[in-house]
Design a protein around this motif. Structure first.
Motif, PDB file in Angstrom:
ATOM      1  N   ALA A 149       0.228  -1.017   0.026  1.00 35.45           N
ATOM      2  CA  ALA A 149      -0.035   0.329   0.384  1.00 35.45           C
ATOM      3  C   ALA A 149       0.604   0.819   0.330  1.00 35.45           C
ATOM      4  O   ALA A 149       2.176   0.904   0.497  1.00 35.45           O
ATOM      5  N   PHE A 150       0.339   2.014  -0.651  1.00 36.47           N
ATOM      6  CA  PHE A 150       0.857   3.065   0.322  1.00 36.47           C
ATOM      7  C   PHE A 150       0.688   3.769   1.113  1.00 36.47           C
ATOM      8  O   PHE A 150      -0.248   4.475   2.009  1.00 36.47           O
ATOM      9  N   THR A 151       2.808   3.469   1.822  1.00 38.21           N
ATOM     10  CA  THR A 151       2.473   3.695   3.149  1.00 38.21           C
ATOM     11  C   THR A 151       3.349   5.028   2.983  1.00 38.21           C
ATOM     12  O   THR A 151       4.277   5.716   3.157  1.00 38.21           O
ATOM     13  N   HIS A 152       2.695   6.102   4.596  1.00 41.37           N
ATOM     14  CA  HIS A 152       3.735   6.993   4.715  1.00 41.37           C
ATOM     15  C   HIS A 152       5.402   6.427   5.619  1.00 41.37           C
ATOM     16  O   HIS A 152       6.178   6.898   5.855  1.00 41.37           O
ATOM     17  N   GLY A 153       5.042   5.712   6.512  1.00 45.74           N
ATOM     18  CA  GLY A 153       6.226   5.387   7.029  1.00 45.74           C
ATOM     19  C   GLY A 153       6.574   5.841   8.259  1.00 45.74           C
ATOM     20  O   GLY A 153       7.515   4.471   8.986  1.00 45.74           O
ATOM     21  N   ASP A 154       6.673   6.434   8.496  1.00 44.37           N
ATOM     22  CA  ASP A 154       6.602   6.782  10.278  1.00 44.37           C
ATOM     23  C   ASP A 154       5.392   8.110  10.918  1.00 44.37           C
ATOM     24  O   ASP A 154       5.851   8.773  11.210  1.00 44.37           O
ATOM     25  N   LEU A 155       4.083   7.432  10.737  1.00 41.21           N
ATOM     26  CA  LEU A 155       3.095   8.159  11.086  1.00 41.21           C
ATOM     27  C   LEU A 155       3.170   7.811  12.617  1.00 41.21           C
ATOM     28  O   LEU A 155       1.775   7.270  12.766  1.00 41.21           O
ATOM     29  N   GLN A 156       3.911   7.991  13.318  1.00 37.98           N
ATOM     30  CA  GLN A 156       3.982   8.580  14.645  1.00 37.98           C
ATOM     31  C   GLN A 156       2.179   9.560  15.039  1.00 37.98           C
ATOM     32  O   GLN A 156       2.312  10.742  13.849  1.00 37.98           O
ATOM     33  N   ILE A 157       1.776   9.748  16.440  1.00 39.47           N
ATOM     34  CA  ILE A 157       0.738  10.240  15.787  1.00 39.47           C
ATOM     35  C   ILE A 157       0.446  12.197  15.830  1.00 39.47           C
ATOM     36  O   ILE A 157       0.014  12.594  15.760  1.00 39.47           O
TER      37      ILE A 157
END
Length: 248
Positions: A149-157
């Motif tokens: 999938a198209f992921t952000h990879g570091d999607l901290q809150i």
């Protein structure tokens, strides 16, 4: 003149804020290239790029606030969490970027990295063996085939901003690329398990909760030593070590 605020700084990169402008200083221009390309492709709100003069990338501040931070209280309404989930679903359903991301490491590579890190955590006396062993067992559920999938990879809150119940933007895309969507969901709810249902209400897709739990353990195991070595406190209340303890 506005004061200069150091948002984050370590040996790899630093982010400064001057008024409504964020200055990201990164010696690795390939990482910045990924960030710029990902923001251009992502079908969700992202910050405006003001200018780029290597090694500095200047971006505009986003409207609104985050839903919380790791180790601190979560904020925002149930609807705001659902809106965050809907934004993540839109991202994960988007056409794939033409490069692998942090969340896209192969199962074999991730397994080898995890085993090496678990061994180091115990050998160096950073974490007790029973804590590492239990979380390594939990992490096993994440080590399976996944659909890219198209992921952000570091999607901290702290990387997603809302204004009321509206998502106004997502920042810090340097780890974006093809990856496991569940990694993003787990990263966003790390330390805030009580809001997972609210996030998934907006995400609107079948999610394997065992895999989310596994990514909480796996991400924390891989992060603890790096955080300690770079001056961050993984042992602070609500942070990575507490996440690992909760699996016991």
């Amino acid at each position: 003149m506005d004061e200069v605020e150091v948002v984050v700084a370590h040996s790899e990169r630093a982010t400064l804020r001057v008024g409504d402008v964020f200055l990201k200083v990164d010696a690795d221009q390939a990482r910045v290239d990924v960030e710029v390309r990902a923001m251009a492709l992502a079908p969700v709100p992202t910050p405006e790029i003001l200018w780029r003069r290597p090694p500095v990338l200047a971006i505009a501040a986003l409207r609104g606030t985050t839903l919380g931070r790791l180790g601190g209280p979560a904020t925002g309404s149930t609807a705001a969490w659902a809106a965050a989930g809907a934004a993540l679903r839109k991202l994960h359903d988007a056409p794939l970027p033409p490069w692998p991301g942090r969340a896209g490491r192969s199962v074999a590579a991730l397994t080898a990295e995890l085993d090496d890190e678990c061994g180091s955590l115990v050998r160096d006396g950073i974490l007790p063996a029973d804590l590492v062993t239990r979380n390594r067992q939990v992490a096993e559920a994440a080590l399976r085939p996944w659909t890219p999938a198209f992921t952000h990879g570091d999607l901290q809150i702290a990387h997603l901003f809302v204004d009321g119940d509206e998502v106004t933007g997502i920042i810090d895309w340097s780890e974006a690329g093809q990856g496991d969507a569940f990694y993003d969901l787990a990263t966003f709810t790390l330390g805030h398990e009580d809001h997972l249902d609210d996030l998934l209400a907006g995400y609107g897709a079948d999610v394997d909760l065992d895999v989310i739990h596994a990514w909480w353990s796996l991400r924390s195991l891989l992060a603890v030593r790096w955080l300690v070595e770079h001056g961050f406190d993984a042992f602070a209340p609500g942070c990575e070590v507490d996440v690992l303890r909760s699996r016991m």
